[in-house]
Design an enzyme around this catalytic site. Structure first.
Site, PDB file in Angstrom:
ATOM      1  CG  ASP A 352      -2.248   0.935   1.413  1.00 54.00           C
ATOM      2  OD1 ASP A 352      -2.775   1.282  -0.008  1.00 54.00           O
ATOM      3  OD2 ASP A 352      -3.004   1.318   2.201  1.00 54.00           O
ATOM      4  CG  ASP A 414      -7.978   0.783   3.181  1.00 57.80           C
ATOM      5  OD1 ASP A 414      -6.858   0.415   2.713  1.00 57.80           O
ATOM      6  OD2 ASP A 414      -8.381   1.464   2.314  1.00 57.80           O
TER       7      ASP A 414
END
Length: 560
Positions: A352, A414
């Site tokens: 990420d 997420d």
């Protein structure tokens, strides 16, 4: 010395080309109601007021048949106290705005069919011009022509962006709620198996088949696939986006069915089954309610697919399908050990951060690959948006919401990645029979990490890798709880999960024993000899029942 000079000139050029989003409020003459449209301007030409009430409402002079590059294109009388609206092209921004200012214009709107770019100039030109110049999209110009009459007025202004939009509260509740419900639901399935005392029925066996335990090899393959898919989407977005949308529809239909079926099967009606038949998929005679629910879930997905670009309400369907998909994945995918959790979250943490913060230095446009793919490339011909996010429209009125980002986004990753750790924590709570201390602590840590993400987003004013804050919060909190309770070896290896679920052979004819305290030294019961005849034992059993009868007979003889 050449390198510093080059950097200096680059900095000057970038400074000159910086643009800002603003709003052009159009309305008909004599009417207060109007509509805001996105404009892109350079404040170095002239600044715009921050409040609509302080902006001057001037009449538009529609000159969209001209590009305003020569004095011959200026109408007789010029543009006194008006704002001309002209097409982009054939000459520089400076030439257009200079002609407009000389002929009495109080501003200039340039209609662009291409991507909106800041109207750049140099320092001398900025000092010469004192009227605002802004770019307006061609599609907005067509809408203005249809909506308003010839005597339309415009007021250009640029309000400040809010520090944090209220829609973040909605995203926070949806994300934390999904993680909490998914973690609790997945852990409750282990509780059911742990205390199941009779043989498993068909439903339990089917649930076991649906569960997937993740291995380190699967984690590595998954991360490689994520990286490859993200890069392919960045370069071939228009070709792959529609396939991602189709896959989302199929997966979300399955997820929605999985979430609604536990409630539908408890309804008192539609208990009947499909009649006997030889049709494929119907030979097992499923419940009619299951078929109706399947048709409903597919209908919801198809409805979203056809109306996915309706910004007014399609986001509600997308979020509903997305939450159902996340719950289904949390219920199905399991991480067997905290070691596997740490490996998955750490690798995706690096993934990420790399694709958000590092890739801008590697791309020609200087844009983050992750942000570009999640929000949709600005130069996309299809203008499709990937549905693998929770999206909520901005509640505050601002130029950014109107022009570039009308929605706030949170990716499914997420939610799912920290959610798998929350599921593991709940399963471990059930294993050690605690009061859900790991589950509650990890869920709270996820909420805190999400709040930190929102704060970083407001401070930096740029897209943030949420796992940068979520992974440390959840991993460190779970690890701290295990250390404080001195259960780190069991928590790290997940020892006891499999033995707790495996069922020992149980005699179904046995009855539950009364809950009595067992003495420390129980008196051994006499064991029958091997030569004892079972028939003799049965004959001796009723003897105590015959004695009262004999005693009563003796008493009767004495009384006589």
């Amino acid at each position: 010395m050449r390198l510093p000079e080059t950097l200096l000139w680059a900095a000057v050029f970038i400074h000159e080309a910086v643009g800002e989003y603003g709003m052009a409020h159009f309305s008909d003459k004599g009417k207060s109601n109007g509509k805001d449209y996105c404009i892109f301007f350079n404040s170095q030409w002239a600044r715009l007021p921050q409040d609509l009430h302080k902006a001057s409402r001037l009449q538009i002079y529609d000159l969209t048949t001209s590009v305003l590059c020569s004095p011959s294109e200026v109408p007789e009388g010029g543009f006194p106290n008006r704002i001309p609206m002209v097409l982009r092209g054939n000459c520089t921004f400076y030439e257009k705005v200079r002609l407009a200012q000389i002929n009495g214009a109080k501003g200039l709107l340039i209609v662009s069919k291409d991507r909106l770019t800041p109207p750049a100039g140099n320092k001398t030109q900025y000092e010469e011009i004192d009227i605002p110049v802004a770019l307006l999209s061609y599609s907005d110009m067509l809408d203005i022509s249809k909506t308003f009459g010839k005597g339309r007025l415009v007021a250009m202004y640029a309000p400040n962006e809010p520090v944090l939009d209220y829609n973040m509260v909605i995203i926070f509740l949806m994300a934390v709620g999904t993680v909490a419900v998914g973690g609790y639901w997945a852990g409750s399935r282990d509780r059911k198996k742990r205390y199941l005392k009779l043989k498993r029925d068909e439903a339990a066996e089917k649930q076991d088949e649906e569960t997937v335990d993740v291995t380190p090899i699967m984690i590595c393959v998954f991360v490689v696939m994520c990286c490859s898919m993200l890069v392919l989407l960045y370069f071939f977005y228009d070709y792959l986006a529609i396939w991602v949308i189709v896959i989302f529809c199929l997966a979300s239909s399955v997820g929605l069915h999985s979430c609604l079926w536990p409630f539908v099967r408890r309804l008192p009606f539609c208990k009947c089954r499909v009649p006997e038949n030889n049709l494929p998929y119907l030979q097992k005679r499923p419940h009619v309610s299951m078929l109706l629910l399947s048709a409903f879930c597919v209908g919801v997905s198809v409805t979203w697919m056809f109306f996915r670009n309706e910004d007014a309400w399609a986001w509600v369907l997308q979020d509903t399908l997305g939450i159902a998909f996340c719950l289904y994945m949390l219920k199905t995918v399991r991480l067997p050990t905290f070691k596997a959790c740490t490996l998955l979250l750490s690798v995706l943490f690096v993934y990420d951060v790399f694709f958000v913060f590092i890739t801008p230095f590697l791309t020609n446009s200087g844009e983050s690959i992750m942000v570009e793919v999640a929000a949709g490339p600005s130069d996309s011909t299809t203008h499709e948006k990937l549905p693998m996010v929770l999206k909520v429209p901005r509640l505050n009125s601002s130029p950014l919401a109107l022009c570039d980002r009308p929605f706030s986004l949170l990716g499914f990753g997420d939610i799912l990645v920290p959610g798998l750790l929350v599921v593991y924590c709940h399963r471990f709570d059930i294993l050690i029979q605690s009061s859900r201390i790991y589950f509650v602590a990890c869920t709270i840590a996820y909420g805190i990490g999400l709040l930190i993400t929102f704060v970083a987003l407001a401070v930096m004013q740029m897209g943030q890798p949420a796992l940068l804050y979520l992974v440390p919060c959840t991993l460190l909190t779970s690890l701290t709880v295990a250390l404080c309770r001195k259960e780190l070896p069991q928590f790290w290896t997940g020892s006891g999960f499999v033995p707790a679920i495996v069922l020992a052979p149980i005699n179904c004819t046995q009855t539950a024993a009364p809950q009595t305290e067992v003495p420390l030294n129980p008196k051994p019961e006499p064991q029958p000899t091997e030569d004892a005849d079972p028939s003799e034992e049965k004959a001796q059993d009723p003897a105590p029942q015959e004695r009262p009868t004999t005693e009563n007979a003796d008493e009767e003889n004495k009384s006589n």
